[in-house]
Design a protein around this motif. Structure first.
Motif, mmCIF file in Angstrom:
data_model
loop_
_atom_site.group_PDB
_atom_site.id
_atom_site.type_symbol
_atom_site.label_atom_id
_atom_site.label_comp_id
_atom_site.label_asym_id
_atom_site.label_seq_id
_atom_site.Cartn_x
_atom_site.Cartn_y
_atom_site.Cartn_z
ATOM 1 N N TYR A 57 2.092 0.527 1.319
ATOM 2 C CA TYR A 57 1.215 1.661 1.658
ATOM 3 C C TYR A 57 1.717 2.383 2.912
ATOM 4 C CZ TYR A 57 -3.062 4.416 1.954
ATOM 5 O OH TYR A 57 -3.950 5.452 1.989
ATOM 6 N N ALA A 58 1.973 1.604 3.968
ATOM 7 C CA ALA A 58 2.459 2.217 5.218
ATOM 8 C C ALA A 58 3.870 2.769 5.013
ATOM 9 C CB ALA A 58 2.440 1.177 6.341
ATOM 10 N N GLU A 59 4.696 2.009 4.302
ATOM 11 C CA GLU A 59 6.079 2.443 4.038
ATOM 12 C C GLU A 59 6.078 3.796 3.326
ATOM 13 O OE1 GLU A 59 4.899 -0.563 3.569
ATOM 14 O OE2 GLU A 59 6.369 -2.120 4.060
ATOM 15 N N ASN A 60 5.234 3.908 2.287
ATOM 16 C CA ASN A 60 5.165 5.167 1.535
ATOM 17 C C ASN A 60 4.831 6.338 2.455
ATOM 18 O OD1 ASN A 60 5.535 3.800 -0.843
ATOM 19 N ND2 ASN A 60 3.746 4.678 -1.872
ATOM 20 N N PHE A 61 3.835 6.120 3.324
ATOM 21 C CA PHE A 61 3.394 7.248 4.153
ATOM 22 C C PHE A 61 4.477 7.626 5.163
ATOM 23 C CE2 PHE A 61 0.917 9.379 7.526
ATOM 24 C CZ PHE A 61 0.416 10.429 6.758
ATOM 25 N N ILE A 62 5.092 6.617 5.754
ATOM 26 C CA ILE A 62 6.146 6.912 6.746
ATOM 27 C C ILE A 62 7.314 7.632 6.064
ATOM 28 C CG2 ILE A 62 7.828 5.881 8.346
ATOM 29 C CD1 ILE A 62 5.662 3.623 8.770
#
Ligand code: G6P
Ligand code: ZN
Length: 542
Positions: A32-37
Protein backbone atom coordinates in the motif's frame (compact mmCIF):
# COMPACT_ATOMS: atom_id res chain seq x y z
CA UNK A 1 20.24 -4.10 -7.33
CA UNK A 2 17.04 -2.50 -8.56
CA UNK A 3 13.99 -4.74 -8.60
CA UNK A 4 10.71 -4.12 -10.37
CA UNK A 5 7.98 -5.60 -8.19
CA UNK A 6 4.55 -6.24 -9.73
CA UNK A 7 1.65 -4.72 -7.78
CA UNK A 8 -2.09 -4.11 -8.05
CA UNK A 9 -3.66 -0.67 -7.73
CA UNK A 10 -5.68 0.39 -4.69
CA UNK A 11 -8.65 2.58 -5.53
CA UNK A 12 -8.58 4.78 -2.44
CA UNK A 13 -5.27 6.61 -2.65
CA UNK A 14 -6.73 10.04 -3.24
CA UNK A 15 -4.76 12.70 -1.35
CA UNK A 16 -7.00 14.93 0.82
CA UNK A 17 -6.51 18.45 2.21
CA UNK A 18 -3.04 17.43 3.29
CA UNK A 19 -1.76 14.27 1.63
CA UNK A 20 -2.94 10.67 1.92
CA UNK A 21 -4.19 9.85 5.40
CA UNK A 22 -5.48 6.46 6.47
CA UNK A 23 -5.49 4.17 9.45
CA UNK A 24 -2.23 2.32 10.01
CA UNK A 25 -3.71 -1.11 9.10
CA UNK A 26 -4.69 0.34 5.70
CA UNK A 27 -1.11 1.42 5.12
CA UNK A 28 0.08 -2.00 6.28
CA UNK A 29 -1.73 -3.80 3.46
CA UNK A 30 0.59 -5.38 0.96
CA UNK A 31 2.43 -2.72 -1.07
CA UNK A 32 0.00 0.00 0.00
CA UNK A 33 2.71 2.48 1.00
CA UNK A 34 4.99 1.31 -1.83
CA UNK A 35 2.23 1.92 -4.39
CA UNK A 36 1.60 5.45 -3.16
CA UNK A 37 5.27 6.40 -3.01
CA UNK A 38 5.82 5.00 -6.52
CA UNK A 39 2.73 6.90 -7.71
CA UNK A 40 4.24 10.13 -6.36
CA UNK A 41 7.39 9.52 -8.37
CA UNK A 42 5.36 8.46 -11.43
CA UNK A 43 3.57 11.82 -11.28
CA UNK A 44 6.84 13.75 -11.25
CA UNK A 45 9.46 14.42 -13.90
CA UNK A 46 13.13 15.19 -13.96
CA UNK A 47 14.29 14.05 -10.54
CA UNK A 48 17.03 11.68 -11.75
CA UNK A 49 20.18 12.34 -9.79
CA UNK A 50 18.44 14.98 -7.64
CA UNK A 51 17.88 15.13 -3.88
CA UNK A 52 14.75 14.13 -1.94
CA UNK A 53 14.10 15.07 1.70
CA UNK A 54 12.43 12.41 3.88
CA UNK A 55 11.19 12.73 7.44
CA UNK A 56 8.17 12.43 9.65
CA UNK A 57 6.58 13.22 12.96
CA UNK A 58 7.78 10.05 14.66
CA UNK A 59 4.39 8.36 14.80
CA UNK A 60 3.82 4.61 14.67
CA UNK A 61 4.94 3.12 11.31
CA UNK A 62 7.17 6.15 10.58
CA UNK A 63 10.42 4.22 10.69
CA UNK A 64 9.16 1.39 8.49
CA UNK A 65 7.85 3.70 5.78
CA UNK A 66 11.04 5.77 5.87
CA UNK A 67 13.00 2.64 4.97
CA UNK A 68 10.58 1.93 2.11
CA UNK A 69 10.77 5.52 0.85
CA UNK A 70 14.58 5.47 0.84
CA UNK A 71 14.69 2.20 -1.10
CA UNK A 72 12.03 3.28 -3.61
CA UNK A 73 13.77 6.65 -4.12
CA UNK A 74 16.97 4.71 -4.86
CA UNK A 75 15.03 2.41 -7.20
CA UNK A 76 13.68 5.38 -9.12
CA UNK A 77 17.02 7.07 -9.62
CA UNK A 78 17.24 9.85 -7.06
CA UNK A 79 20.86 10.87 -6.52
CA UNK A 80 20.53 11.55 -2.82
CA UNK A 81 18.08 11.44 0.06
CA UNK A 82 18.34 13.63 3.16
CA UNK A 83 16.71 11.98 6.16
CA UNK A 84 16.13 13.61 9.54
CA UNK A 85 17.95 11.70 12.29
CA UNK A 86 15.67 9.06 13.81
CA UNK A 87 13.23 9.74 10.98
CA UNK A 88 12.24 12.97 12.72
CA UNK A 89 11.49 16.15 10.81
CA UNK A 90 8.73 18.59 11.64
CA UNK A 91 6.65 19.72 8.68
CA UNK A 92 7.94 23.33 8.73
CA UNK A 93 11.51 22.10 9.24
CA UNK A 94 11.10 19.83 6.20
CA UNK A 95 9.88 22.78 4.18
CA UNK A 96 12.95 24.75 5.28
CA UNK A 97 15.37 21.95 4.36
CA UNK A 98 13.80 21.60 0.89
CA UNK A 99 14.20 25.33 0.30
CA UNK A 100 17.57 25.87 1.94
CA UNK A 101 19.30 23.01 0.13
CA UNK A 102 17.31 23.52 -3.08
CA UNK A 103 16.29 19.88 -3.19
CA UNK A 104 13.85 18.45 -5.72
CA UNK A 105 11.15 17.94 -3.11
CA UNK A 106 10.33 15.99 0.00
CA UNK A 107 8.18 13.26 1.46
CA UNK A 108 6.67 13.99 4.87
CA UNK A 109 5.21 11.14 6.87
CA UNK A 110 2.54 12.43 9.19
CA UNK A 111 -1.15 12.53 9.94
CA UNK A 112 -0.66 15.88 11.63
CA UNK A 113 -2.83 16.24 14.75
CA UNK A 114 -4.57 12.87 14.36
CA UNK A 115 -3.72 10.24 16.97
CA UNK A 116 -0.95 7.71 16.32
CA UNK A 117 -0.49 4.02 17.14
CA UNK A 118 -1.11 0.59 15.58
CA UNK A 119 -4.81 1.32 15.04
CA UNK A 120 -4.61 5.07 14.59
CA UNK A 121 -3.63 7.32 11.73
CA UNK A 122 -0.70 7.55 9.36
CA UNK A 123 -0.08 9.74 6.34
CA UNK A 124 2.20 10.43 3.40
CA UNK A 125 2.49 13.83 1.77
CA UNK A 126 4.62 15.15 -1.04
CA UNK A 127 6.08 18.66 -0.94
CA UNK A 128 7.47 20.26 -4.07
CA UNK A 129 10.72 22.15 -4.64
CA UNK A 130 9.28 25.42 -3.25
CA UNK A 131 8.92 23.60 0.08
CA UNK A 132 5.13 23.64 0.00
CA UNK A 133 2.50 20.90 -0.22
CA UNK A 134 2.03 19.68 -3.77
CA UNK A 135 -0.59 21.72 -5.62
CA UNK A 136 -3.79 20.02 -6.79
CA UNK A 137 -2.51 19.34 -10.28
CA UNK A 138 0.24 17.17 -8.78
CA UNK A 139 -1.98 15.47 -6.19
CA UNK A 140 -4.53 14.73 -8.92
CA UNK A 141 -1.77 13.23 -11.05
CA UNK A 142 -0.58 11.10 -8.11
CA UNK A 143 -4.12 9.79 -7.63
CA UNK A 144 -4.43 9.03 -11.35
CA UNK A 145 -1.11 7.13 -11.31
CA UNK A 146 -2.16 5.19 -8.21
CA UNK A 147 -5.20 3.84 -10.05
CA UNK A 148 -3.16 2.40 -12.89
CA UNK A 149 0.06 1.35 -11.17
CA UNK A 150 1.39 -2.04 -12.26
CA UNK A 151 4.75 -2.20 -10.50
CA UNK A 152 7.14 -0.28 -8.28
CA UNK A 153 10.89 0.02 -8.42
CA UNK A 154 12.87 -0.64 -5.29
CA UNK A 155 16.61 -0.91 -4.64
CA UNK A 156 17.89 -3.80 -2.61
CA UNK A 157 19.87 -1.74 -0.09
CA UNK A 158 19.02 -3.44 3.18
CA UNK A 159 18.09 -1.49 6.29
CA UNK A 160 19.64 1.98 6.52
CA UNK A 161 20.79 3.20 9.95
CA UNK A 162 18.74 6.39 10.28
CA UNK A 163 19.88 7.12 13.83
CA UNK A 164 23.49 8.04 13.16
CA UNK A 165 24.31 11.40 11.64
CA UNK A 166 26.49 11.08 8.56
CA UNK A 167 26.51 10.13 4.91
CA UNK A 168 26.41 6.60 3.52
CA UNK A 169 26.06 5.06 0.07
CA UNK A 170 22.97 2.96 -0.72
CA UNK A 171 23.62 1.50 -4.14
CA UNK A 172 24.13 4.46 -6.46
CA UNK A 173 22.32 6.81 -4.13
CA UNK A 174 23.75 8.86 -1.25
CA UNK A 175 21.89 8.87 2.06
CA UNK A 176 22.56 11.77 4.40
CA UNK A 177 21.24 11.53 7.93
CA UNK A 178 21.15 15.05 9.39
CA UNK A 179 20.27 16.90 12.59
CA UNK A 180 16.59 17.84 12.07
CA UNK A 181 16.72 20.77 14.51
CA UNK A 182 19.84 22.78 13.64
CA UNK A 183 18.83 24.45 10.35
CA UNK A 184 15.38 25.25 11.70
CA UNK A 185 16.76 26.83 14.89
CA UNK A 186 19.10 28.96 12.76
CA UNK A 187 16.16 30.10 10.62
CA UNK A 188 14.23 31.17 13.73
CA UNK A 189 17.29 33.00 15.00
CA UNK A 190 17.43 34.94 11.72
CA UNK A 191 13.79 36.09 12.04
CA UNK A 192 13.40 36.95 15.71
CA UNK A 193 15.21 39.09 18.24
CA UNK A 194 16.78 36.28 20.29
CA UNK A 195 18.69 38.81 22.41
CA UNK A 196 15.43 40.45 23.52
CA UNK A 197 13.91 37.01 24.18
CA UNK A 198 16.87 35.99 26.33
CA UNK A 199 16.37 39.19 28.34
CA UNK A 200 12.66 38.46 28.64
CA UNK A 201 13.29 35.03 30.18
CA UNK A 202 16.08 36.42 32.36
CA UNK A 203 13.68 38.99 33.76
CA UNK A 204 11.54 36.17 35.15
CA UNK A 205 9.00 35.76 32.34
CA UNK A 206 7.55 32.25 32.54
CA UNK A 207 5.98 30.15 29.85
CA UNK A 208 4.73 26.60 29.24
CA UNK A 209 5.22 24.89 25.96
CA UNK A 210 3.42 21.59 25.55
CA UNK A 211 4.88 19.49 22.73
CA UNK A 212 2.16 16.86 23.28
CA UNK A 213 4.72 14.02 22.92
CA UNK A 214 5.01 14.96 19.29
CA UNK A 215 7.66 16.27 16.94
CA UNK A 216 8.20 19.80 18.27
CA UNK A 217 9.70 18.54 21.56
CA UNK A 218 13.33 18.51 20.38
CA UNK A 219 12.87 21.82 18.55
CA UNK A 220 11.31 23.60 21.52
CA UNK A 221 13.88 22.23 23.98
CA UNK A 222 16.72 23.48 21.81
CA UNK A 223 15.25 26.88 20.99
CA UNK A 224 13.36 27.87 24.14
CA UNK A 225 15.47 26.28 26.83
CA UNK A 226 18.97 26.01 25.34
CA UNK A 227 19.21 29.03 23.03
CA UNK A 228 16.83 31.42 24.81
CA UNK A 229 17.54 30.38 28.39
CA UNK A 230 13.95 29.62 29.41
CA UNK A 231 14.05 27.60 32.64
CA UNK A 232 14.29 23.84 32.51
CA UNK A 233 10.77 22.46 32.56
CA UNK A 234 9.36 25.19 30.29
CA UNK A 235 8.81 22.44 27.70
CA UNK A 236 6.49 19.63 28.65
CA UNK A 237 5.87 16.28 27.00
CA UNK A 238 8.89 16.96 24.83
CA UNK A 239 9.82 13.40 23.98
CA UNK A 240 8.24 12.32 20.66
CA UNK A 241 6.39 9.01 21.17
CA UNK A 242 4.97 6.72 18.44
CA UNK A 243 1.51 6.93 20.03
CA UNK A 244 1.85 10.49 21.40
CA UNK A 245 1.39 9.03 24.86
CA UNK A 246 -2.08 7.80 23.87
CA UNK A 247 -3.38 11.36 23.35
CA UNK A 248 -4.53 13.37 20.35
CA UNK A 249 -1.60 15.62 19.48
CA UNK A 250 -4.09 18.34 18.62
CA UNK A 251 -3.45 21.67 20.32
CA UNK A 252 -7.02 22.81 20.87
CA UNK A 253 -9.15 23.52 23.91
CA UNK A 254 -10.30 19.92 24.07
CA UNK A 255 -7.02 18.03 23.74
CA UNK A 256 -4.87 20.63 25.50
CA UNK A 257 -7.42 21.36 28.19
CA UNK A 258 -4.84 20.87 30.94
CA UNK A 259 -2.84 23.77 29.49
CA UNK A 260 -5.94 25.93 29.21
CA UNK A 261 -6.88 25.18 32.82
CA UNK A 262 -3.39 26.03 33.99
CA UNK A 263 -3.40 29.31 32.07
CA UNK A 264 -6.74 30.29 33.60
CA UNK A 265 -5.67 29.26 37.11
CA UNK A 266 -4.22 31.32 39.94
CA UNK A 267 -0.62 30.20 39.31
CA UNK A 268 -0.66 30.67 35.55
CA UNK A 269 2.65 31.50 33.91
CA UNK A 270 2.80 34.53 31.60
CA UNK A 271 2.31 32.62 28.39
CA UNK A 272 1.25 29.16 27.25
CA UNK A 273 1.55 27.44 23.90
CA UNK A 274 1.36 24.02 22.28
CA UNK A 275 1.93 22.46 18.90
CA UNK A 276 0.56 19.44 17.08
CA UNK A 277 1.84 16.05 15.85
CA UNK A 278 4.00 17.38 13.03
CA UNK A 279 4.70 20.84 14.41
CA UNK A 280 2.77 23.04 12.02
CA UNK A 281 -0.18 24.02 14.24
CA UNK A 282 -0.14 26.24 17.29
CA UNK A 283 -2.22 27.00 20.33
CA UNK A 284 -1.70 30.37 22.02
CA UNK A 285 -3.01 31.11 25.50
CA UNK A 286 -2.00 34.14 27.52
CA UNK A 287 -2.49 34.29 31.27
CA UNK A 288 -6.28 34.46 31.56
CA UNK A 289 -6.98 34.61 27.83
CA UNK A 290 -7.23 32.15 24.94
CA UNK A 291 -6.31 33.66 21.58
CA UNK A 292 -8.38 32.18 18.77
CA UNK A 293 -6.33 31.23 15.68
CA UNK A 294 -8.29 33.75 13.60
CA UNK A 295 -7.46 36.52 16.07
CA UNK A 296 -3.88 35.33 16.36
CA UNK A 297 -3.11 35.78 12.66
CA UNK A 298 -4.62 39.27 12.79
CA UNK A 299 -2.64 40.23 15.88
CA UNK A 300 0.62 38.77 14.59
CA UNK A 301 0.17 40.66 11.34
CA UNK A 302 -0.64 43.92 13.13
CA UNK A 303 2.54 43.64 15.23
CA UNK A 304 4.89 41.78 12.90
CA UNK A 305 7.09 44.82 12.31
CA UNK A 306 8.40 44.44 15.87
CA UNK A 307 10.33 41.32 14.80
CA UNK A 308 13.55 41.81 12.80
CA UNK A 309 12.46 39.40 10.04
CA UNK A 310 9.40 41.55 9.27
CA UNK A 311 10.72 45.02 10.09
CA UNK A 312 10.10 46.25 6.55
CA UNK A 313 6.40 45.45 6.82
CA UNK A 314 4.15 42.94 5.13
CA UNK A 315 3.28 42.57 1.46
CA UNK A 316 -0.14 41.17 2.18
CA UNK A 317 -2.10 38.80 4.41
CA UNK A 318 -3.86 35.63 3.30
CA UNK A 319 -6.44 33.64 5.22
CA UNK A 320 -8.59 30.66 4.41
CA UNK A 321 -12.23 31.45 3.67
CA UNK A 322 -13.65 29.98 6.92
CA UNK A 323 -11.10 31.98 9.00
CA UNK A 324 -12.63 35.08 10.57
CA UNK A 325 -12.35 38.48 8.97
CA UNK A 326 -10.21 39.90 11.82
CA UNK A 327 -7.13 39.90 9.58
CA UNK A 328 -9.02 41.82 6.88
CA UNK A 329 -9.32 44.83 9.18
CA UNK A 330 -5.59 44.76 9.88
CA UNK A 331 -4.78 44.55 6.17
CA UNK A 332 -7.13 47.45 5.49
CA UNK A 333 -5.42 49.59 8.11
CA UNK A 334 -1.95 48.65 6.87
CA UNK A 335 -3.05 49.34 3.30
CA UNK A 336 -1.94 45.93 2.09
CA UNK A 337 -3.60 43.11 0.16
CA UNK A 338 -5.87 40.53 1.79
CA UNK A 339 -6.52 37.20 0.09
CA UNK A 340 -9.24 34.68 0.86
CA UNK A 341 -8.33 31.12 -0.16
CA UNK A 342 -9.93 27.70 0.26
CA UNK A 343 -9.04 25.59 3.29
CA UNK A 344 -5.60 23.99 2.91
CA UNK A 345 -2.17 25.52 3.26
CA UNK A 346 -1.30 24.59 -0.31
CA UNK A 347 -3.49 27.45 -1.56
CA UNK A 348 -1.15 30.00 0.03
CA UNK A 349 1.84 28.72 -1.95
CA UNK A 350 1.32 30.80 -5.07
CA UNK A 351 0.64 33.99 -3.11
CA UNK A 352 3.81 33.49 -1.07
CA UNK A 353 5.92 32.56 -4.10
CA UNK A 354 4.63 35.60 -5.99
CA UNK A 355 5.47 37.90 -3.06
CA UNK A 356 1.83 38.93 -2.68
CA UNK A 357 1.37 37.71 0.89
CA UNK A 358 3.83 37.62 3.80
CA UNK A 359 1.72 36.21 6.64
CA UNK A 360 -0.98 33.56 6.28
CA UNK A 361 -3.35 31.97 8.73
CA UNK A 362 -6.18 29.52 9.12
CA UNK A 363 -8.86 29.02 11.74
CA UNK A 364 -7.58 25.46 12.12
CA UNK A 365 -4.65 26.71 14.24
CA UNK A 366 -2.21 27.24 11.41
CA UNK A 367 -0.19 30.42 11.10
CA UNK A 368 2.94 31.04 9.10
CA UNK A 369 4.82 33.32 6.77
CA UNK A 370 6.99 33.41 3.70
CA UNK A 371 9.97 31.96 5.66
CA UNK A 372 8.83 28.46 4.63
CA UNK A 373 5.89 27.09 2.64
CA UNK A 374 4.08 25.36 5.50
CA UNK A 375 2.35 26.71 8.53
CA UNK A 376 4.69 26.76 11.47
CA UNK A 377 3.73 26.21 15.11
CA UNK A 378 6.94 27.28 16.82
CA UNK A 379 7.30 30.25 14.49
CA UNK A 380 3.94 31.56 15.72
CA UNK A 381 4.99 31.03 19.33
CA UNK A 382 8.29 32.85 18.78
CA UNK A 383 6.62 35.75 16.97
CA UNK A 384 4.19 36.12 19.87
CA UNK A 385 7.14 36.07 22.31
CA UNK A 386 8.98 38.65 20.21
CA UNK A 387 5.91 40.91 20.28
CA UNK A 388 5.44 40.44 24.03
CA UNK A 389 9.10 41.31 24.60
CA UNK A 390 9.01 44.36 22.34
CA UNK A 391 5.74 45.76 23.72
CA UNK A 392 6.43 44.87 27.34
CA UNK A 393 2.72 44.17 27.81
CA UNK A 394 0.82 41.03 28.72
CA UNK A 395 -0.83 38.87 26.09
CA UNK A 396 -4.23 39.80 27.51
CA UNK A 397 -3.53 43.53 27.19
CA UNK A 398 -2.38 43.14 23.63
CA UNK A 399 -5.52 41.20 22.73
CA UNK A 400 -7.99 43.57 24.38
CA UNK A 401 -6.27 46.64 22.90
CA UNK A 402 -6.43 44.99 19.48
CA UNK A 403 -10.19 44.47 19.84
CA UNK A 404 -10.62 48.05 21.02
CA UNK A 405 -8.84 49.30 17.90
CA UNK A 406 -10.26 46.97 15.27
CA UNK A 407 -13.41 45.56 16.80
CA UNK A 408 -13.86 41.92 17.81
CA UNK A 409 -14.80 39.05 15.54
CA UNK A 410 -16.59 36.58 17.78
CA UNK A 411 -15.84 33.22 16.24
CA UNK A 412 -16.45 29.54 16.88
CA UNK A 413 -16.28 26.27 14.99
CA UNK A 414 -18.67 23.40 15.65
CA UNK A 415 -17.54 20.00 14.42
CA UNK A 416 -19.77 16.97 13.95
CA UNK A 417 -17.31 14.12 13.68
CA UNK A 418 -17.74 10.66 12.20
CA UNK A 419 -21.11 11.37 10.68
CA UNK A 420 -22.20 8.73 8.15
CA UNK A 421 -20.94 9.96 4.80
CA UNK A 422 -24.34 9.60 3.12
CA UNK A 423 -26.05 11.71 5.73
CA UNK A 424 -23.38 14.42 5.57
CA UNK A 425 -23.53 14.48 1.78
CA UNK A 426 -27.31 14.72 1.86
CA UNK A 427 -27.07 17.78 4.11
CA UNK A 428 -24.65 19.48 1.76
CA UNK A 429 -26.63 18.54 -1.37
CA UNK A 430 -29.89 19.85 0.05
CA UNK A 431 -28.25 23.07 1.17
CA UNK A 432 -26.61 23.58 -2.21
CA UNK A 433 -29.93 23.08 -3.93
CA UNK A 434 -31.55 25.91 -2.02
CA UNK A 435 -28.65 28.39 -2.07
CA UNK A 436 -30.20 30.39 -4.89
CA UNK A 437 -33.37 31.10 -2.90
CA UNK A 438 -31.88 32.14 0.46
CA UNK A 439 -30.82 35.72 -0.21
CA UNK A 440 -33.36 38.22 1.07
CA UNK A 441 -35.04 35.78 3.47
CA UNK A 442 -34.79 36.06 7.25
CA UNK A 443 -34.07 33.40 9.84
CA UNK A 444 -34.36 34.09 13.58
CA UNK A 445 -34.53 37.79 12.80
CA UNK A 446 -31.31 37.66 10.79
CA UNK A 447 -31.55 38.75 7.18
CA UNK A 448 -29.52 36.74 4.67
CA UNK A 449 -27.62 39.05 2.32
CA UNK A 450 -26.01 36.38 0.18
CA UNK A 451 -25.53 32.61 0.08
CA UNK A 452 -23.09 30.82 -2.18
CA UNK A 453 -20.63 27.98 -2.59
CA UNK A 454 -17.15 29.46 -2.35
CA UNK A 455 -15.02 29.24 -5.49
CA UNK A 456 -11.43 30.42 -5.52
CA UNK A 457 -9.85 32.07 -8.52
CA UNK A 458 -6.11 31.90 -7.95
CA UNK A 459 -4.80 35.35 -8.89
CA UNK A 460 -1.36 33.94 -9.72
CA UNK A 461 -2.01 30.97 -12.00
CA UNK A 462 -5.66 31.59 -12.83
CA UNK A 463 -6.77 28.16 -11.62
CA UNK A 464 -10.27 27.81 -10.23
CA UNK A 465 -11.23 25.64 -7.24
CA UNK A 466 -14.96 25.19 -6.85
CA UNK A 467 -17.22 23.93 -4.04
CA UNK A 468 -14.90 25.03 -1.26
CA UNK A 469 -17.53 25.65 1.39
CA UNK A 470 -21.05 27.04 1.66
CA UNK A 471 -21.28 30.61 2.91
CA UNK A 472 -24.36 32.19 4.36
CA UNK A 473 -23.67 35.88 4.75
CA UNK A 474 -26.03 37.95 6.88
CA UNK A 475 -26.62 41.65 6.73
CA UNK A 476 -24.25 43.41 9.11
CA UNK A 477 -21.32 41.12 8.38
CA UNK A 478 -22.15 38.00 10.44
CA UNK A 479 -21.83 34.70 8.66
CA UNK A 480 -22.12 30.94 8.88
CA UNK A 481 -19.94 28.67 6.78
CA UNK A 482 -20.48 24.92 6.34
CA UNK A 483 -18.10 22.45 4.76
CA UNK A 484 -17.01 18.85 5.04
CA UNK A 485 -13.51 18.27 6.37
CA UNK A 486 -10.92 16.97 3.94
CA UNK A 487 -8.67 15.46 6.59
CA UNK A 488 -10.80 12.91 8.43
CA UNK A 489 -10.11 9.21 8.19
CA UNK A 490 -13.48 7.74 9.13
CA UNK A 491 -16.92 8.87 8.02
CA UNK A 492 -17.45 12.56 7.38
CA UNK A 493 -16.80 15.54 9.60
CA UNK A 494 -19.15 18.46 9.18
CA UNK A 495 -17.62 21.78 10.16
CA UNK A 496 -19.83 24.75 10.92
CA UNK A 497 -18.02 28.07 11.32
CA UNK A 498 -19.90 30.92 12.97
CA UNK A 499 -18.78 34.54 13.09
CA UNK A 500 -20.12 37.89 14.28
CA UNK A 501 -18.32 41.21 14.12
CA UNK A 502 -18.74 43.43 17.16
CA UNK A 503 -17.36 46.97 16.89
CA UNK A 504 -18.64 48.09 20.30
CA UNK A 505 -15.87 47.97 22.93
CA UNK A 506 -18.43 47.65 25.69
CA UNK A 507 -19.47 44.31 24.22
CA UNK A 508 -16.03 42.71 23.91
CA UNK A 509 -16.12 40.42 26.91
CA UNK A 510 -19.17 38.31 26.21
CA UNK A 511 -19.10 34.54 26.25
CA UNK A 512 -18.43 33.49 22.65
CA UNK A 513 -21.18 30.85 22.43
CA UNK A 514 -23.71 33.30 23.85
CA UNK A 515 -22.59 36.04 21.49
CA UNK A 516 -23.20 33.65 18.61
CA UNK A 517 -26.31 31.84 19.89
CA UNK A 518 -28.80 33.26 17.35
CA UNK A 519 -26.45 32.48 14.45
CA UNK A 520 -25.94 28.94 15.72
CA UNK A 521 -29.70 28.42 15.86
CA UNK A 522 -30.12 29.98 12.41
CA UNK A 523 -27.51 27.62 10.96
CA UNK A 524 -29.51 24.65 12.19
CA UNK A 525 -32.76 26.09 10.83
CA UNK A 526 -31.20 26.64 7.42
CA UNK A 527 -29.15 23.44 7.05
CA UNK A 528 -31.08 20.97 9.21
CA UNK A 529 -27.89 19.98 11.00
CA UNK A 530 -29.55 18.09 13.85
CA UNK A 531 -31.97 16.19 11.66
CA UNK A 532 -29.37 15.25 9.05
CA UNK A 533 -26.61 14.22 11.43
CA UNK A 534 -28.88 12.74 14.06
CA UNK A 535 -26.87 14.59 16.70
CA UNK A 536 -28.20 17.22 19.00
CA UNK A 537 -24.85 18.80 19.68
CA UNK A 538 -21.41 19.08 18.04
CA UNK A 539 -18.65 16.61 18.99
CA UNK A 540 -16.12 19.41 19.37
CA UNK A 541 -16.55 23.14 19.87
CA UNK A 542 -13.52 25.33 19.41
C1 G6P B 1 -4.67 20.52 7.65
C2 G6P B 1 -4.26 21.48 6.58
C3 G6P B 1 -4.85 22.84 6.84
C4 G6P B 1 -6.34 22.76 7.02
C5 G6P B 1 -6.68 21.75 8.08
C6 G6P B 1 -8.17 21.52 8.25
O1 G6P B 1 -4.08 20.88 8.85
O2 G6P B 1 -2.86 21.59 6.50
O3 G6P B 1 -4.50 23.70 5.80
O4 G6P B 1 -6.85 24.00 7.40
O5 G6P B 1 -6.07 20.53 7.79
O6 G6P B 1 -8.69 20.90 7.12
P1 G6P B 1 -10.12 20.25 7.13
O7 G6P B 1 -10.35 19.93 5.69
O8 G6P B 1 -10.10 19.07 8.05
O9 G6P B 1 -11.05 21.32 7.66
ZN1 ZN C 1 -0.09 19.43 11.56
Amino acid sequence: MIKTIPTKPYTDQKPGTSGLRKKVPVFQQEHYAENFIQSIFDALDGFEGKTLVIGGDGRFYNREVIQKAIAIAAGNGFGKVMVGQGGILSTPAASNIIRKYKTFGGIILSASHNPGGPHEDFGIKYNAGNGGPAPEKITDAIFAKSKEIKSFKIADIGEIDIDTIGTVKAGDMTVEIFDPVKDYAELMESLFDFEALRKLFKSGFRMRFDAMHAVTGPYAKEILERRLGAPDGTCRNFKPLPDFGGHHPDPNLVHAKHLYDEMMGPDAPDFGAASDGDGDRNLIIGRGIFVTPSDSVAMLAANAKLAPGYKDGLKGIARSMPTSGAADRVAEKLGIGIYETPTGWKFFGNLLDAGMATICGEESAGTGSNHVREKDGLWAVLLWLNILAARGESCKDIVTKHWATYGRNYYSRHDYEEVESDRANALVDELRAKLGSLAGTSVRGLKIAKADDFAYHDPVDGSVSKNQGIRILFEGGSRVVLRLSGTGTSGATLRVYIERYEPDKARHDLDTQEALADLIAAADDIAGIKSHTGRNKPSVIT
